[in-house]
Scaffold this motif. Structure first.
Motif, PDB file in Angstrom:
ATOM      1  N   ALA A   9       0.832  -1.206   0.000  1.00  0.00           N
ATOM      2  CA  ALA A   9       0.000   0.000   0.000  1.00  0.00           C
ATOM      3  C   ALA A   9       0.866   1.254   0.000  1.00  0.00           C
ATOM      4  N   GLU A  10       1.937   1.243   0.797  1.00  0.00           N
ATOM      5  CA  GLU A  10       2.831   2.406   0.846  1.00  0.00           C
ATOM      6  C   GLU A  10       3.534   2.602  -0.494  1.00  0.00           C
ATOM      7  N   LEU A  11       3.938   1.496  -1.128  1.00  0.00           N
ATOM      8  CA  LEU A  11       4.594   1.588  -2.433  1.00  0.00           C
ATOM      9  C   LEU A  11       3.646   2.163  -3.482  1.00  0.00           C
ATOM     10  N   LYS A  12       2.390   1.709  -3.462  1.00  0.00           N
ATOM     11  CA  LYS A  12       1.411   2.226  -4.423  1.00  0.00           C
ATOM     12  C   LYS A  12       1.177   3.720  -4.201  1.00  0.00           C
ATOM     13  N   LYS A  13       1.131   4.126  -2.925  1.00  0.00           N
ATOM     14  CA  LYS A  13       0.939   5.543  -2.620  1.00  0.00           C
ATOM     15  C   LYS A  13       2.115   6.366  -3.121  1.00  0.00           C
ATOM     16  N   LYS A  14       3.341   5.856  -2.916  1.00  0.00           N
ATOM     17  CA  LYS A  14       4.529   6.565  -3.398  1.00  0.00           C
ATOM     18  C   LYS A  14       4.534   6.664  -4.917  1.00  0.00           C
ATOM     19  N   GLU A  15       4.161   5.578  -5.591  1.00  0.00           N
ATOM     20  CA  GLU A  15       4.119   5.588  -7.053  1.00  0.00           C
ATOM     21  C   GLU A  15       3.102   6.606  -7.565  1.00  0.00           C
ATOM     22  N   LEU A  16       1.927   6.628  -6.947  1.00  0.00           N
ATOM     23  CA  LEU A  16       0.896   7.567  -7.369  1.00  0.00           C
ATOM     24  C   LEU A  16       1.336   9.006  -7.135  1.00  0.00           C
ATOM     25  N   ASN A  17       1.914   9.284  -5.966  1.00  0.00           N
ATOM     26  CA  ASN A  17       2.389  10.641  -5.677  1.00  0.00           C
ATOM     27  C   ASN A  17       3.510  11.058  -6.623  1.00  0.00           C
ATOM     28  N   SER A  18       4.367  10.110  -6.979  1.00  0.00           N
ATOM     29  CA  SER A  18       5.436  10.399  -7.936  1.00  0.00           C
ATOM     30  C   SER A  18       4.847  10.768  -9.301  1.00  0.00           C
ATOM     31  N   LEU A  19       3.844  10.017  -9.722  1.00  0.00           N
ATOM     32  CA  LEU A  19       3.186  10.301 -10.989  1.00  0.00           C
ATOM     33  C   LEU A  19       2.532  11.683 -10.955  1.00  0.00           C
ATOM     34  N   TRP A  41      -8.897  12.342  -5.980  1.00  0.00           N
ATOM     35  CA  TRP A  41      -9.446  10.994  -5.807  1.00  0.00           C
ATOM     36  C   TRP A  41      -8.394   9.997  -5.319  1.00  0.00           C
ATOM     37  N   GLU A  42      -7.343  10.484  -4.700  1.00  0.00           N
ATOM     38  CA  GLU A  42      -6.211   9.643  -4.294  1.00  0.00           C
ATOM     39  C   GLU A  42      -6.639   8.468  -3.409  1.00  0.00           C
ATOM     40  N   GLU A  43      -7.441   8.745  -2.393  1.00  0.00           N
ATOM     41  CA  GLU A  43      -7.846   7.680  -1.471  1.00  0.00           C
ATOM     42  C   GLU A  43      -8.631   6.583  -2.193  1.00  0.00           C
ATOM     43  N   GLU A  44      -9.559   6.982  -3.034  1.00  0.00           N
ATOM     44  CA  GLU A  44     -10.359   6.008  -3.769  1.00  0.00           C
ATOM     45  C   GLU A  44      -9.507   5.204  -4.746  1.00  0.00           C
ATOM     46  N   ILE A  45      -8.564   5.860  -5.386  1.00  0.00           N
ATOM     47  CA  ILE A  45      -7.672   5.169  -6.329  1.00  0.00           C
ATOM     48  C   ILE A  45      -6.837   4.137  -5.586  1.00  0.00           C
ATOM     49  N   LEU A  46      -6.283   4.534  -4.447  1.00  0.00           N
ATOM     50  CA  LEU A  46      -5.455   3.605  -3.673  1.00  0.00           C
ATOM     51  C   LEU A  46      -6.288   2.439  -3.134  1.00  0.00           C
ATOM     52  N   ASN A  47      -7.531   2.707  -2.754  1.00  0.00           N
ATOM     53  CA  ASN A  47      -8.398   1.624  -2.279  1.00  0.00           C
ATOM     54  C   ASN A  47      -8.688   0.604  -3.369  1.00  0.00           C
ATOM     55  N   SER A  48      -8.649   1.022  -4.616  1.00  0.00           N
ATOM     56  CA  SER A  48      -8.940   0.092  -5.707  1.00  0.00           C
ATOM     57  C   SER A  48      -7.834  -0.944  -5.895  1.00  0.00           C
ATOM     58  N   PHE A  49      -6.682  -0.742  -5.252  1.00  0.00           N
ATOM     59  CA  PHE A  49      -5.573  -1.688  -5.375  1.00  0.00           C
ATOM     60  C   PHE A  49      -5.567  -2.740  -4.273  1.00  0.00           C
ATOM     61  N   ILE A  50      -6.510  -2.672  -3.346  1.00  0.00           N
ATOM     62  CA  ILE A  50      -6.533  -3.612  -2.219  1.00  0.00           C
ATOM     63  C   ILE A  50      -7.038  -4.965  -2.692  1.00  0.00           C
TER      64      ILE A  50
END
Length: 125
Positions: A9-19, A41-50
């Protein structure tokens, strides 16, 4: 040098923030607008990876199935004229195992009009 362990989850968040950062510094108006949308929509996007037990928790598959089913009913009916009857038909067909009471709908939803007359049989000659 210590290596830090990060959860997925932390890696996905870092990747999204980098993008998002790269899009913001691109100086392309469309990319900046897109980055703002992603940030919003960051929270919703990250939740879609769970994932849970090999499946994604968030999926639009079930709702797509219901939409497809409704489209098939409309197609087979060659269009629908009474919205309330059509709506009730969709709801009933999607909730077959729900329980209903007789007193639920007091309002008649059939179109008013004259009753059909008797049919005359044609002679088979």
């Amino acid at each position: 040098m210590k290596l830090q362990k990060h959860s997925k989850a932390e890696l996905k968040k870092k990747e999204l923030n980098s993008l998002i950062r790269r899009m913001m510094i691109s100086n392309i108006p469309e990319m900046i607008d897109c980055a703002k949308t992603l940030k919003n929509w960051e929270e919703e996007i990250l939740n879609s990876f769970i994932w849970f037990e090999g499946r994604r928790l968030l999926s639009n598959g079930p709702i797509e199935g219901k939409t497809n089913y409704i489209k098939k009913i409309i197609s087979n009916a060659n269009g629908l004229q009474n919205f309330e009857r059509s709506r009730n038909r969709f709801i009933y067909s999607q909730n077959l195992y729900e329980k209903y009471t007789v007193s639920e709908h007091q309002k008649k939803i059939k179109k008013p009009g004259k009753q059909r007359g008797k049919y005359k049989k044609k002679d088979d000659k």
